[in-house]
Scaffold this motif. Structure first.
Motif, short mmCIF file in Angstrom:
data_model
loop_
_atom_site.label_atom_id
_atom_site.label_comp_id
_atom_site.label_asym_id
_atom_site.label_seq_id
_atom_site.Cartn_x
_atom_site.Cartn_y
_atom_site.Cartn_z
N ASN A 1 41.11 52.50 53.99
CA ASN A 1 40.04 53.34 54.52
C ASN A 1 38.81 52.52 54.89
OD1 ASN A 1 39.88 56.07 55.27
ND2 ASN A 1 38.30 56.40 53.73
N ASP B 1 44.02 59.31 54.97
CA ASP B 1 44.79 60.57 54.92
C ASP B 1 45.92 60.55 55.93
OD1 ASP B 1 43.14 61.54 52.92
OD2 ASP B 1 41.84 62.64 54.31
N GLU C 1 50.60 55.12 41.23
CA GLU C 1 49.38 55.81 41.67
C GLU C 1 48.17 54.87 41.72
OE1 GLU C 1 46.64 59.63 40.37
OE2 GLU C 1 48.70 59.50 39.64
N THR C 2 48.00 54.03 40.72
CA THR C 2 46.84 53.13 40.68
C THR C 2 46.88 52.16 41.85
OG1 THR C 2 46.75 53.30 38.27
CG2 THR C 2 45.62 51.43 39.27
N THR C 3 48.04 51.57 42.10
CA THR C 3 48.17 50.63 43.21
C THR C 3 47.96 51.35 44.54
OG1 THR C 3 49.70 49.28 41.92
CG2 THR C 3 49.68 48.92 44.30
N MET C 4 48.53 52.55 44.69
CA MET C 4 48.38 53.30 45.93
C MET C 4 46.92 53.65 46.17
SD MET C 4 50.38 54.25 48.35
CE MET C 4 49.60 54.65 49.90
N ASP C 5 46.20 54.03 45.12
CA ASP C 5 44.76 54.32 45.27
C ASP C 5 44.01 53.09 45.77
OD1 ASP C 5 45.07 56.95 44.46
OD2 ASP C 5 44.35 56.59 42.41
N GLY C 6 44.35 51.91 45.23
CA GLY C 6 43.72 50.68 45.68
C GLY C 6 44.02 50.37 47.13
N LEU D 1 44.82 52.61 49.46
CA LEU D 1 44.14 53.61 50.29
C LEU D 1 42.65 53.32 50.41
CD1 LEU D 1 45.99 56.85 49.17
CD2 LEU D 1 46.25 55.60 51.33
N GLN D 2 42.02 52.89 49.33
CA GLN D 2 40.59 52.54 49.39
C GLN D 2 40.37 51.38 50.36
OE1 GLN D 2 39.13 51.82 45.42
NE2 GLN D 2 39.66 53.89 44.74
#
Length: 156
Positions: free
Chosen positions: A24, A31, A13-18, A20-21
């Motif tokens: 974007n 999304d 999750e942490t890597t995926m959030d990075g 995605l940020q």
């Protein structure tokens, strides 16, 4: 010192959030990326991490049993020009070749000239240009990864 991590399938999750940020900030469609990625076979995420921050990423998926697609990638603006995109590409190609794929394909646009030049420098050939459904001129590039003897190759 940056280090490379890769994930067959979705990363933590942490890597995926990075990812995605960063995605974007470049493409403005995180999304849409998540929705489309969930439907792609044999996803591969390659990341470059520095101080627990994703500074670059490359995503791909299987097109067929012997053909892989290099889909999205990006590098944080302050890290551009430092070889991060090359590191990501080289790792992706090695992992895809080791997984048995013979060719890798990508598409780009004229507006992403640095990516077009990077692809050409690393053995891709332009195989097609076309206008997509939105009227955007696109460029298809393909690179051979394995010759008939099973050896690495850098061109088709």
């Amino acid at each position: 010192m940056p280090h490379v991590q890769y994930f067959w399938g979705f990363p933590d999750e942490t890597t995926m959030d990075g990812i995605l940020q960063l995605h974007n900030s470049i493409f403005e469609n995180a999304d849409e990326l998540l929705e489309k990625a969930s439907k792609r076979p044999k996803l591969l995420f390659v990341t470059v991490i520095e101080q627990d921050k994703v500074v670059g990423y490359k995503i791909g998926y299987e097109l067929s049993a012997d053909r892989y697609y290099s889909w999205y990638g990006g590098v944080r603006e302050e890290y551009r020009g430092k070889g991060i995109a090359t590191i990501l590409m080289e790792h992706q190609h090695r992992l895809v070749r080791e997984a048995g794929y013979a060719t890798i394909e990508t598409k780009t646009r004229n507006k992403w000239r640095s990516m077009l030049i990077l692809n050409l420098k690393h053995g891709f050939d332009i195989t097609e240009t076309f206008y997509d459904d939105d009227g955007i001129h696109r460029i298809t590039l393909v690179k051979g990864l394995i010759d008939k003897k099973g050896s690495e190759m850098s061109w088709i």
